[in-house]
Design an enzyme around this catalytic site. Structure first.
Site, PDB file in Angstrom:
ATOM      1  N   ASP A 100       2.692 115.554   5.287  1.00  0.00           N
ATOM      2  CA  ASP A 100       1.777 114.575   4.991  1.00  0.00           C
ATOM      3  C   ASP A 100       0.277 114.455   5.297  1.00  0.00           C
ATOM      4  O   ASP A 100      -0.595 114.321   4.589  1.00  0.00           O
ATOM      5  CB  ASP A 100       2.414 113.002   5.502  1.00  0.00           C
ATOM      6  N   GLU A 117      13.028 115.536  15.276  1.00  0.00           N
ATOM      7  CA  GLU A 117      12.056 115.736  14.018  1.00  0.00           C
ATOM      8  C   GLU A 117      11.045 117.117  13.842  1.00  0.00           C
ATOM      9  O   GLU A 117      11.314 117.628  12.794  1.00  0.00           O
ATOM     10  CB  GLU A 117      11.472 114.513  13.701  1.00  0.00           C
TER      11      GLU A 117
END
Length: 431
Positions: A173, A402
């Site tokens: 992103d 993550e």
């Protein structure tokens, strides 16, 4: 003579099995009805390429769950062939951007209006080769074919190199690669409330409000034209031929050709093998950056290469894109610039490097997996082994985070993250 090495080996195996049990616990606790959420902390719905990595990791352990994961995702395919990046199977009150922001329903299921790299096709090939389940392949094959056709028809200027129209579509992103194309347009006054900064620590790791203003503006501009891809090709201020997306697209074409051959469809197999090679040739020409020694993305609006030394360029090996000469240069870039850290492979190195901020430096298990898989295809097992070892070390030391700091190894982002757990199962499958 027993020097203790057998005991050490047995202890290591026991520790690995214990961590594999924990990985399965993460996946089962994150599993909903027919799909797996990435994490309870930030991502409570079904994400496209997350589900693909999750299914890939489950293929050899819980194949029924792997198949269900893919079938659930494929059921959300739009009539056009777009496979959305989020499927809102449940109520999304309080989540931004939720269904009301996207304004899309597919067969009474709310979805986003953008996609992600077509990792689902390699995942299906992995599942099919593991299970030999022709019925499963028959059920998902039409959706996969429509999706790849959609990429060629609606997301390519030349039917060779594909493009994205939102940073979220890349999966990476807030990569520094997107700074210039995002800075080139004014989002205007964009009113919204973010839900992804649950704590001060997470806030410091997530994309900034400057980024989010532009993310939300791109969503609203696309919704205003009812997600018409051909209108957006003329009007969208962010049209980028992303190196990572193209690498996965090429691999998906090859893998779909193999699936078509398994079904006895030699015509489709030939078509998609030819598509893969046509795309490789174009990518080698357009996205290679000799000075950086890697593949980079291309800004179609600004007509320029986006010169960022990131893991996206290394992932070209997953699609077997580099020529022999390009690979030799790419391997030097990997060794000199990205393996210089304690833990491989940082998502980005350069002036904007931040070891803790999302895709601006941290190590991700999924991109590590992509690069290692591709390196083995080029005969560089030594480098692939180093990356796999680092992935295992990070998970075994920190848990299923993550992403991870490449300098210290410290876990970052959400804990109990599904693709970190699933790919740990894949990495230790033969342990």
């Amino acid at each position: 003579m027993d020097d203790g090495r057998d005991e050490d080996t047995n202890a290591d195996r026991a520790a690995t099995e214990e961590r594999r049990t924990e990985a399965l616990d993460v996946l089962r606790s994150n599993r909903a009805e027919g799909y797996t959420i990435p994490s309870a902390t930030l991502y409570p719905f079904q994400w496209n390429w997350d589900s693909a990595f999750i299914a890939l990791g489950l293929a050899g352990v819980e194949p029924a769950a792997a198949k269900e994961e893919v079938e659930s995702l494929c059921a959300a395919t739009w009539e056009s062939g777009l496979l959305p990046h989020i499927v809102f199977h449940t109520d999304a009150e309080g989540y931004f951007p939720g269904p009301e922001e996207w304004g899309v329903d597919v067969e009474e299921t709310a979805t986003s209006g953008i996609t992600q790299p077509p990792m689902v096709v390699p995942a299906v090939r992995r599942i099919y080769e593991e299970t030999g389940d022709d019925g499963f392949l028959d059920r998902v094959y039409p959706a996969l074919e429509r999706h790849l056709e959609w990429w060629v028809r609606e997301r390519s200027f030349d039917t060779s190199v594909v493009y994205v129209r939102h940073p979220w579509e890349t999966g990476m992103d807030d990569s520094p690669a997107w700074t210039d194309p995002l800075a080139a347009f004014d989002p205007g006054e964009v009113v919204y409330e973010r839900e992804d900064r649950k704590s001060d620590e997470l806030a410091d790791q997530r994309p900034t409000d400057w980024d989010y203003d532009r993310y939300v503006s791109l969503v609203r501009e696309a919704r205003a034209v009812d997600w018409d891809e051909f209108d957006l090709r003329e009007s969208c201020p962010f049209l980028v031929e992303d190196a990572l997306t193209n690498a996965i697209f090429v691999r998906a074409c090859d893998d779909f050709a193999a699936l078509a051959a398994a079904r006895g469809d030699d015509t489709a197999a030939t078509t998609w093998r030819e598509q893969a090679e046509q795309s490789r040739e174009a990518i080698r020409d357009r996205l290679w950056d000799e000075e950086l020694g890697t593949f980079v993305s291309y800004d179609r609006v600004g007509d320029r290469k986006l010169e960022a030394n990131s893991v996206a360029g290394l992932a070209s090996v997953f699609g077997e894109i580099p020529t022999k000469q390009q690979f030799e240069r790419l391997r030097r870039t990997l060794r000199d610039d990205l393996l210089a850290y304690e833990f491989a492979v940082p998502s980005y190195v350069g002036d904007a490097f931040d070891p803790d901020r999302y895709w601006r430096g941290p190590v991700w298990i999924n991109t590590n997996w992509l690069v290692a898989d591709g390196l083995r295809r080029y005969g560089s097992a030594d480098l692939a082994d180093r990356i796999d070892r680092d992935s295992r070390r990070l998970v075994e030391r920190e848990g299923f985070f993550e992403y991870f700091n490449p300098e210290t190894g410290e876990g970052r982002g959400s804990d109990r993250f599904s693709w970190s757990a699933a790919l740990y199962l894949e990495l230790t499958d033969s342990a």
